[in-house]
Design an enzyme around this catalytic site. Structure first.
Site, short mmCIF file in Angstrom:
data_model
loop_
_atom_site.label_atom_id
_atom_site.label_comp_id
_atom_site.label_asym_id
_atom_site.label_seq_id
_atom_site.Cartn_x
_atom_site.Cartn_y
_atom_site.Cartn_z
N LYS A 20 0.82 -1.26 0.13
CA LYS A 20 0.12 -0.06 0.00
C LYS A 20 0.76 1.38 -0.06
O LYS A 20 0.61 2.17 -0.58
CB LYS A 20 -0.79 0.09 1.34
CG LYS A 20 -2.06 -1.23 1.08
CD LYS A 20 -3.08 -1.14 2.26
CE LYS A 20 -3.91 -2.48 2.22
NZ LYS A 20 -4.41 -2.64 0.85
N GLY A 21 1.99 1.28 0.90
CA GLY A 21 2.84 2.41 0.95
C GLY A 21 3.19 2.59 -0.26
O GLY A 21 3.46 3.70 -1.00
N ALA A 22 4.06 1.44 -1.06
CA ALA A 22 4.58 1.83 -2.05
C ALA A 22 3.86 2.03 -3.47
O ALA A 22 4.08 3.10 -4.47
CB ALA A 22 5.46 0.45 -2.73
N GLU B 54 -0.18 -1.08 7.22
CA GLU B 54 0.59 -2.54 6.91
C GLU B 54 1.68 -2.77 7.54
O GLU B 54 2.49 -3.46 7.45
CB GLU B 54 0.71 -2.66 5.32
CG GLU B 54 -0.28 -3.05 4.95
CD GLU B 54 -0.33 -3.45 3.38
OE1 GLU B 54 -1.18 -4.29 2.76
OE2 GLU B 54 0.88 -3.11 2.51
N ASN C 175 -12.16 2.96 3.27
CA ASN C 175 -13.31 2.42 2.34
C ASN C 175 -14.45 2.21 3.37
O ASN C 175 -14.13 2.58 4.54
CB ASN C 175 -12.88 1.36 1.66
CG ASN C 175 -12.43 0.19 2.55
OD1 ASN C 175 -12.92 -0.04 3.40
ND2 ASN C 175 -11.61 -0.87 1.68
N LEU D 215 -15.96 4.50 -1.88
CA LEU D 215 -16.98 3.67 -2.07
C LEU D 215 -17.06 2.72 -3.23
O LEU D 215 -18.04 2.41 -3.91
CB LEU D 215 -18.09 4.60 -2.26
CG LEU D 215 -18.67 5.90 -1.12
CD1 LEU D 215 -19.91 6.62 -1.51
CD2 LEU D 215 -18.96 5.12 0.20
N GLY D 216 -15.76 2.33 -3.74
CA GLY D 216 -15.80 1.52 -4.87
C GLY D 216 -16.30 2.07 -6.08
O GLY D 216 -16.08 3.37 -6.19
N THR E 283 -7.16 -4.00 -7.74
CA THR E 283 -6.04 -4.00 -6.71
C THR E 283 -5.31 -2.66 -7.04
O THR E 283 -4.84 -2.23 -7.97
CB THR E 283 -4.92 -5.03 -6.98
OG1 THR E 283 -5.72 -6.52 -7.26
CG2 THR E 283 -3.94 -5.21 -6.01
N ASP F 150 -4.93 2.78 -3.27
CA ASP F 150 -3.70 3.44 -3.26
C ASP F 150 -3.50 4.56 -4.26
O ASP F 150 -3.10 5.67 -3.81
CB ASP F 150 -2.94 2.29 -3.20
CG ASP F 150 -2.82 1.29 -2.21
OD1 ASP F 150 -3.35 1.34 -1.09
OD2 ASP F 150 -2.48 0.19 -2.75
O1 RIB Z 1 -3.74 -2.19 -1.79
C1 RIB Z 1 -3.31 -3.12 -2.46
C2 RIB Z 1 -1.94 -3.50 -1.87
O2 RIB Z 1 -2.27 -4.15 -0.65
C3 RIB Z 1 -1.50 -4.47 -2.81
O3 RIB Z 1 -0.41 -4.04 -3.67
C4 RIB Z 1 -0.82 -5.63 -1.95
O4 RIB Z 1 0.77 -5.58 -1.63
C5 RIB Z 1 -1.31 -5.28 -0.65
O5 RIB Z 1 -0.24 -4.54 0.46
#
Ligand code: RIB
Length: 291
Positions: free
Chosen positions: A40-42, A139, A183, A208-209, A235, A239
């Site tokens: 998430k950070g990256a 995380e 969310n 809200l997606g 995915t 972020d």
């Molecule tokens: O928010 C998506 C991320 O959540 C994914 O890239 C995975 O690494 C998890 O951390």
């Protein structure tokens, strides 16, 4: 432009698509296996970098091939990696992702992310100036993240928390949070908008997606729609939203405008597979033709 300082996780995502989620004991054929940079950070750092922010990433990777790939990916996006520490004898964080009908289920192995220390945060905050943006998620160890929020606030940064994955222990740090971006399920776990605001957070942007997002402040809640896209993989959409919103605020935009761009970028990221790799640039968002 203000700097965007991100403290958070760095993972390698191992993702596969399947027609449905298998039952216990069932083996199912999937497709489209991918190994991609994530965390998430990256992802938030990449989104901010792609939108032109001056990004400083703070986190930990293992001294392994995955860690190396993550650092190279950041360097390609011109993100400062000076505050990413390589931890000995531990693997880089791994996320195993199952995608069914565009939706994802994620299992995490924190690996090096669990080794983030207060000194790592002190180091990255040494470059911070009043008014810079501090963005973080959950995380990593909650106490280190809480420490980061407290120190960033003390230094006069604008603090943004993306409380993902949700953890109620973060509530004691709400006093150091200016803006929170949950969310819907995270919002519920954290007690809803009223409870969060009573704990000291001024503003909430709830994603809200496919239904858009809501902005809640002392005047009330306003709902905004998102653009409709052909969803392939969600995915990293949240972020993308957080990283772009932080960048637009660092650029001096007001929250409503920042969230508008963030929502567009997040929707467009859902049209491609993967997390960081699916994040659009500012130009792609501006040029995107809505159906
Ligand atoms: O928010 C998506 C991320 O959540 C994914 O890239 C995975 O690494 C998890 O951390």
């Amino acid at each position: 432009m203000k700097k965007v300082i991100i403290v958070g996780s760095l993972n390698m995502d191992l993702s596969i698509q399947a027609p449905y989620c298998p039952q216990a004991g069932e083996t199912l054929s999937g497709s489209g296996f991918l190994t991609n940079c994530g965390g998430k950070g990256a992802n938030q750092a990449i989104a901010a970098g792609k939108f032109g922010a001056d990004v400083f990433m703070c986190g930990c990777v293992g001294k392994d091939e995955f860690g190396q790939k993550i650092l190279q990916n950041f360097q390609k996006e011109k993100i400062c990696t000076d505050y990413i520490r390589k931890v000995e004898n531990i693997s880089t964080g791994i996320a195993v992702i199952l995608i069914t009908k565009g939706e994802n289920r994620i299992v995490l192995n924190a690996g090096a992310n669990a080794f983030l220390q207060k000194t790592d945060i002190d180091n990255v905050l040494s470059v911070a100036e009043k008014g810079d943006i501090f963005l973080t998620q959950l995380e990593n160890d909650i106490h280190e993240i809480g420490y980061g929020l407290e120190k960033a606030k003390e230094k006069g940064l604008f603090t943004i928390l993306n409380p993902a994955p949700a953890n109620i222990a973060v509530k004691k740090y709400f006093q150091f949070v200016d803006l929170i971006i949950p969310n819907e399920s995270e919002l519920n776990i954290l007690g809803g908008t009223r409870e969060i605001m009573n704990a000291g957070v001024q503003t909430i942007v709830t994603t809200l997606g496919g239904r858009g997002y809501e902005i809640t402040d002392s005047y009330g809640t306003t709902k905004y729609d998102c653009i409709k896209v052909n969803v392939v993989d969600t995915t990293g959409a949240g972020d993308t939203f957080c990283g772009v919103l932080a960048t637009e605020l660092a650029n001096g935009k007001d929250l409503k405008t920042a969230a508008f761009f963030a929502s567009r970028a997040a929707s467009i990221s859902c049209t491609k597979k993967g997390a960081a790799v699916s994040i659009p640039s500012r130009k792609e968002v501006l040029d995107y033709k809505i159906n």
